[in-house]
Motif scaffolding. Structure first.
Motif, PDB file in Angstrom:
ATOM      1  N   UNK A 285       0.778  -1.515  -0.304  1.00  0.00           N
ATOM      2  CA  UNK A 285       0.360   0.329   0.014  1.00  0.00           C
ATOM      3  C   UNK A 285       1.563   1.258   0.151  1.00  0.00           C
ATOM      4  N   UNK A 286       0.341   2.062  -0.696  1.00  0.00           N
ATOM      5  CA  UNK A 286       0.840   3.362  -0.410  1.00  0.00           C
ATOM      6  C   UNK A 286       0.812   4.781   0.589  1.00  0.00           C
ATOM      7  N   UNK A 287       1.259   5.009   2.235  1.00  0.00           N
ATOM      8  CA  UNK A 287       0.271   5.565   3.374  1.00  0.00           C
ATOM      9  C   UNK A 287      -0.771   7.102   2.132  1.00  0.00           C
ATOM     10  N   UNK A 288      -1.641   7.169   1.948  1.00  0.00           N
ATOM     11  CA  UNK A 288      -2.670   8.610   1.726  1.00  0.00           C
ATOM     12  C   UNK A 288      -2.646   9.887   2.290  1.00  0.00           C
ATOM     13  N   UNK A 289      -2.184  10.556   1.685  1.00  0.00           N
ATOM     14  CA  UNK A 289      -1.920  11.875   1.636  1.00  0.00           C
ATOM     15  C   UNK A 289      -2.210  11.717   4.287  1.00  0.00           C
ATOM     16  N   UNK A 290      -3.896  12.202   3.725  1.00  0.00           N
ATOM     17  CA  UNK A 290      -4.427  11.776   5.267  1.00  0.00           C
ATOM     18  C   UNK A 290      -3.760  11.849   6.178  1.00  0.00           C
ATOM     19  N   UNK A 291      -3.360  10.451   6.145  1.00  0.00           N
ATOM     20  CA  UNK A 291      -2.228   9.812   6.842  1.00  0.00           C
ATOM     21  C   UNK A 291      -0.902  11.265   6.938  1.00  0.00           C
ATOM     22  N   UNK A 292      -0.117  11.767   6.011  1.00  0.00           N
ATOM     23  CA  UNK A 292       1.490  12.293   6.023  1.00  0.00           C
ATOM     24  C   UNK A 292      -0.141  13.954   6.856  1.00  0.00           C
ATOM     25  N   UNK A 293      -0.308  14.470   6.640  1.00  0.00           N
ATOM     26  CA  UNK A 293      -1.021  15.366   7.212  1.00  0.00           C
ATOM     27  C   UNK A 293      -1.641  15.274   8.758  1.00  0.00           C
ATOM     28  N   UNK A 294      -1.640  13.959   8.870  1.00  0.00           N
ATOM     29  CA  UNK A 294      -1.845  14.020  10.257  1.00  0.00           C
ATOM     30  C   UNK A 294      -0.852  14.015  11.583  1.00  0.00           C
TER      31      UNK A 294
END
Length: 401
Positions: A285-294
């Motif tokens: 999987x690729x980490x979603x942008x929501x994870x990086x923002x959080x």
């Protein structure tokens, strides 16, 4: 006299058999050439967790009376369509194995006599890119220390050009030919049987060995072995100094004001898929942008004057995941070892997936946030990890969605 004609069904069946026979001969011929006539020094065992090919070793049980499948038979079983159903014969990976029989070459390393005399050494096969190589070294080092053995590293290992490795025996690759091989049960889970290797000779430990538990008792020594060479450190520190000055110039109230603020560097490693749909099907999987923002919000709420230093193997896609801010800097154009060193000199780390980010976080030693769902459940690659990922992610790291 009329010649007998083959029925149409028989003709079609015969054609299929002829095609299969030609394919079989071509595959076997290629395998024989690769396994027997190609010099063993050029062969690299390179596969990812959960997708390993047939073992190219001859497998034996504890009584040495159950020989396994040879490499030629293994590849034949795997690639010939009508025999794929018996490919499971090639997966006896937890038994002690002997190296495959190949064309012998003379090993001229003076250390070989000591190696054969003392019979108290651990070898490991360097495989994959930098993060994978570091895991193999660290785990093999921990196994050697736990079992009272000495670790042997190939003189041509890329790790020796990057780190100040000094607690090993450096030798030619041929020294570790024809040693017994011990494989872990899974690539990314701890296998305690590797801590109980019999005292009956030299061994090579195999598979990716991606678990911190193999070196949990020697973490300080492992960090010392991963001390970057001076020229890499100097380059990395110069990059961080430049980013600090640029950040202060972006955020200063007055150009003439002397800025004495202490900044906090947070390294961000954004691993994008770099091997296509085949890896997605395996469960990556690729980490979603929501994870990086959080994760970024977490550090900004916890510290002041945070500078995010972002690295990615696909920079343009990473830019879409990371918000444009005055305190965000993308760094590229350097060698992987320089990227790793810059991340290791940051105060804290945000990692997504992959062993590169894992070791950058381990060497940095600060607060580490990681993506909670790196692999699809029930996928082939997910099965290489323990049920709760505890064997893989380091204690104290913070899981986030």
């Amino acid at each position: 006299m009329t010649l007998l004609k083959w029925p149409r069904r028989v003709k079609r069946y015969s054609y299929k058999r002829v095609v299969l026979l030609i394919l079989s001969v071509s595959v076997v011929t290629k395998v024989v050439w690769f396994d027997v006539y190609q010099d063993s020094s050029t062969q690299v065992f390179n596969w990812e967790p959960g997708t390993e090919p047939c073992l190219s070793d001859t497998t034996n049980d504890t009584n040495n009376n159950n020989p396994g499948t040879s490499s030629i038979e293994c590849l034949f079983l795997k690639y010939i369509p009508f025999s794929r159903h018996i490919h499971t014969l090639c997966r006896k990976s937890n038994d002690v194995q002997m190296r495959p029989t190949k064309r012998k070459r003379v090993c001229k390393d003076p250390f070989l006599s000591t190696f054969l005399k003392e019979q108290n050494f651990i070898c490991f096969a360097v495989d994959g890119r930098l993060g994978n190589q570091m895991f193999l070294f660290a785990s093999a080092y921990g196994i050697a220390q736990h079992t009272g053995r000495r670790l042997v590293i190939d003189k041509t290992s890329p790790l020796l050009k990057i780190f100040k490795v000094d607690q090993t025996v450096m030798a030619e690759r041929c020294v570790c030919d024809d040693v017994k091989v011990k494989c872990s049960k899974k690539h990314c889970s701890f296998d305690e049987t590797l801590f109980t290797i019999p005292n009956d000779g030299n061994y090579q430990v195999r598979r990716y060995l991606q678990s911190w538990r193999y070196f949990q008792n020697v973490t300080g020594e492992v960090r010392d072995q991963f001390t970057f060479k001076r020229h890499i450190v100097l380059t990395s520190l110069s990059v961080l100094r430049r980013l600090r000055e640029e950040y202060k110039s972006r955020t200063a109230d007055s150009a003439s004001e002397e800025d004495s603020r202490n900044v906090t560097f947070v390294g961000v490693h954004v691993r994008e898929t770099d091997r296509g749909e085949s890896y997605t099907r395996l469960g990556y999987r690729v980490a979603p942008k929501e994870y990086i923002h959080n994760a970024m919000n977490y550090f900004e709420n916890k510290f002041t004057d945070v500078i995010f230093v972002v690295f990615s193997n696909v920079r343009e896609r990473a830019k879409k995941h990371v918000r444009k801010r005055k305190n965000v800097f993308f760094v590229d154009g350097y060698l992987p070892e320089v990227d790793m060193c810059i991340l290791a000199h940051c105060n804290h780390t945000i990692m997504t997936v992959g062993t590169f980010g894992w070791f950058a976080s381990f060497l940095a030693g600060g607060v580490t946030v990681y993506y909670k769902h790196p692999y699809k459940e029930n996928s082939s690659v997910r099965k290489q990890y323990s049920a709760d990922y505890r064997d893989y992610f380091y204690p104290g790291w913070i899981a986030m969605e």
